[in-house]
Motif scaffolding. Structure first.
Motif, PDB file in Angstrom:
ATOM      1  N   CYS A 166     -16.850 -16.499  52.622  1.00 38.50           N
ATOM      2  CA  CYS A 166     -15.671 -17.155  52.130  1.00 38.50           C
ATOM      3  C   CYS A 166     -15.405 -19.230  53.045  1.00 38.50           C
ATOM      4  CB  CYS A 166     -15.017 -15.928  52.443  1.00 38.50           C
ATOM      5  SG  CYS A 166     -15.017 -15.099  51.311  1.00 38.50           S
ATOM      6  N   GLY A 213     -15.274 -21.852  50.188  1.00 39.76           N
ATOM      7  CA  GLY A 213     -14.320 -23.102  50.040  1.00 39.76           C
ATOM      8  C   GLY A 213     -14.496 -24.173  50.253  1.00 39.76           C
ATOM      9  N   ALA A 224     -16.063 -25.579  47.153  1.00 40.42           N
ATOM     10  CA  ALA A 224     -15.240 -25.472  46.034  1.00 40.42           C
ATOM     11  C   ALA A 224     -14.895 -27.081  46.160  1.00 40.42           C
ATOM     12  CB  ALA A 224     -14.110 -24.926  46.227  1.00 40.42           C
ATOM     13  N   THR A 225     -14.615 -27.603  47.219  1.00 40.45           N
ATOM     14  CA  THR A 225     -14.431 -28.976  47.386  1.00 40.45           C
ATOM     15  C   THR A 225     -15.201 -30.625  46.882  1.00 40.45           C
ATOM     16  OG1 THR A 225     -15.157 -29.323  49.586  1.00 40.45           O
ATOM     17  CG2 THR A 225     -13.221 -28.809  49.680  1.00 40.45           C
ATOM     18  N   GLY A 274     -12.831 -28.174  43.558  1.00 40.42           N
ATOM     19  CA  GLY A 274     -11.616 -27.552  43.026  1.00 40.42           C
ATOM     20  C   GLY A 274     -12.692 -26.925  41.278  1.00 40.42           C
ATOM     21  N   VAL A 280     -11.870 -15.802  47.224  1.00 39.06           N
ATOM     22  CA  VAL A 280     -12.038 -16.233  46.923  1.00 39.06           C
ATOM     23  C   VAL A 280     -11.701 -16.073  45.437  1.00 39.06           C
ATOM     24  CG1 VAL A 280     -14.100 -17.239  48.651  1.00 39.06           C
ATOM     25  CG2 VAL A 280     -14.823 -15.659  46.456  1.00 39.06           C
ATOM     26  N   TRP A 332      -9.403 -16.928  43.617  1.00 37.35           N
ATOM     27  CA  TRP A 332      -8.350 -17.865  43.358  1.00 37.35           C
ATOM     28  C   TRP A 332      -8.579 -19.193  43.177  1.00 37.35           C
ATOM     29  CZ3 TRP A 332      -7.919 -22.136  46.374  1.00 37.35           C
ATOM     30  CH2 TRP A 332      -8.736 -22.425  47.473  1.00 37.35           C
ATOM     31  N   ILE A 333     -10.091 -19.551  43.445  1.00 35.03           N
ATOM     32  CA  ILE A 333     -11.076 -20.505  43.254  1.00 35.03           C
ATOM     33  C   ILE A 333     -11.343 -19.857  42.073  1.00 35.03           C
ATOM     34  CG2 ILE A 333     -13.095 -22.105  43.908  1.00 35.03           C
ATOM     35  CD1 ILE A 333     -12.523 -21.210  46.789  1.00 35.03           C
ATOM     36  N   ALA A 334     -11.488 -19.093  41.235  1.00 34.94           N
ATOM     37  CA  ALA A 334     -12.475 -19.155  39.976  1.00 34.94           C
ATOM     38  C   ALA A 334     -13.253 -17.599  40.150  1.00 34.94           C
ATOM     39  CB  ALA A 334     -13.668 -19.988  40.225  1.00 34.94           C
TER      40      ALA A 334
END
Length: 355
Positions: A283, A287, A290-291, A295, A320, A322-324
């Motif tokens: 995870c 994350g 994602a950066t 995002g 995760v 909440w990211i996608a």
């Protein structure tokens, strides 16, 4: 008329073969090689004729005429770093498979066998997205130590195939989606796919990212240096600690996630902690990836053998999503991915690449 392809995926003690009519698989067979058989040969390349004859014999046993093939496709080996795509097995590529530039591996035989069988019947031979696919952005190569450059040696064949599968499911092309793909098998990798390229990755082989069933991967650097110079371990022993004997093997004595899950179900607190740490590190990798996309992630894709475990994929999703949104494509269909790579070229969807 369907395009018939022979797919060859050699491993250390087996050669997996498939025959496809377009994307319909009509043969799926694993040819096993005993330790005694393999030990007769001084190196990987010297196994060529032995494995080739087994492939030809298997086709005969299944009543598949070799003359019915339109293309032969092999798993790519340890070549020079190259962009992703489908490559013709040219003389230059063949030479680097025979005289490996990044080390010997059974997968080197894939392109060699495809070329020999293809030439024998006058059809093209290809490799698709070998492990040395490296499309990293320049900024992603910087490690912090000038003598060490980050490179990509991981799971591009399955990573890209799953990214394409997702893109197709939403009516888009691979080049038009921004996705994070996590491959979880004996090794792990977490890749960022943008504009049809894998621009960054936590790579499974070189000690980067989350630990896996067999690999230690990201380690505290100074602690590792101290262990290397402790005098307790040889160079080969340290390599084994990082690749092969690390991860779940080191902590729990198994590289089988099913065994780990069984330990957890039986109340083994250590196994629960190690499994949770694996999920936690995966995870963190997601994350970080994602950066890279600022995002703006269309989908997170979980794949590989470990993705069959709903307890693992559910736990990752909880951390995760909440990211996608998260999609699970469990397992890896390497034979189909290789066939699809050849089809894209044979059908004119993309140009063949030259090594």
């Amino acid at each position: 008329m369907a395009i018939r392809s022979l797919i060859i995926n050699p491993g250390s003690t087996s050669t997996k073969i498939g025959v496809f009519d377009d994307e319909k698989q009509i043969l799926d067979k694993t040819l096993r090689h005993s330790t005694e058989e393999i030990e007769q040969y001084p190196n990987i390349y010297s196994q060529k004729d032995f494995r080739k004859q087994m492939v030809i014999d298997a086709l005969k046993e299944e009543n598949i005429e070799i003359s019915s093939l339109n293309v032969c496709v092999g798993r790519g080996g340890l070549l020079k770093s190259i962009p992703g795509g489908t490559y013709a097995v040219t003389d230059a590529l063949l030479n680097d498979l025979i005289h490996p530039v990044q080390g010997e591996h059974a997968s080197n035989l894939g392109g060699i066998l495809a070329r020999e069988i293809g030439d024998s019947i006058g059809v093209p031979s290809y490799i698709v997205d070998p492990v040395v696919v490296d499309e990293l952005e320049p900024v992603a190569r910087i490690s912090g130590v000038p003598e060490i450059e980050r490179v990509s040696i991981d799971h591009p064949l399955n990573q890209k195939a799953m990214a394409r599968k997702y893109a197709k499911s939403v009516g888009k092309k691979y080049e038009d989606v921004d996705v994070i793909v996590v491959h979880m098998g004996g090794g792990t990798s977490c890749g960022v796919h943008h504009n049809g390229r894998m621009i960054d990755v936590f790579a499974a082989l070189n000690g980067d990212g989350a630990f896996s069933p067999e690999r230690a991967n990201g380690l505290p650097a100074l602690a590792l240096v101290n262990l290397c110079f402790s005098g307790k371990f040889s160079y080969e022993e340290m390599k084994k600690k990082i690749v092969g004997g690390g991860g779940f093997n080191a902590y729990l004595g198994t590289n089988d996630m099913r065994e780990v899950n069984k330990m957890c179900d039986e109340g083994n607190e250590k196994a629960k902690l190690i499994r949770e740490a694996f999920i936690y590190q995966i995870c963190k990798n997601i994350g970080a990836c994602a950066t890279v996309l600022k995002g703006k992630v269309d989908q997170i894709i979980l794949t590989g053998g470990i993705a069959y475990g709903k307890n693992v994929t559910d736990a990752i999703t909880e951390r995760v999503e909440w990211i996608a949104p998260v999609t699970v494509y469990a397992g890896e269909d390497e034979l189909l991915a290789l066939a699809q790579g050849a089809l894209r070229v044979m059908n004119g969807e993309e140009a063949v690449k030259e090594y």
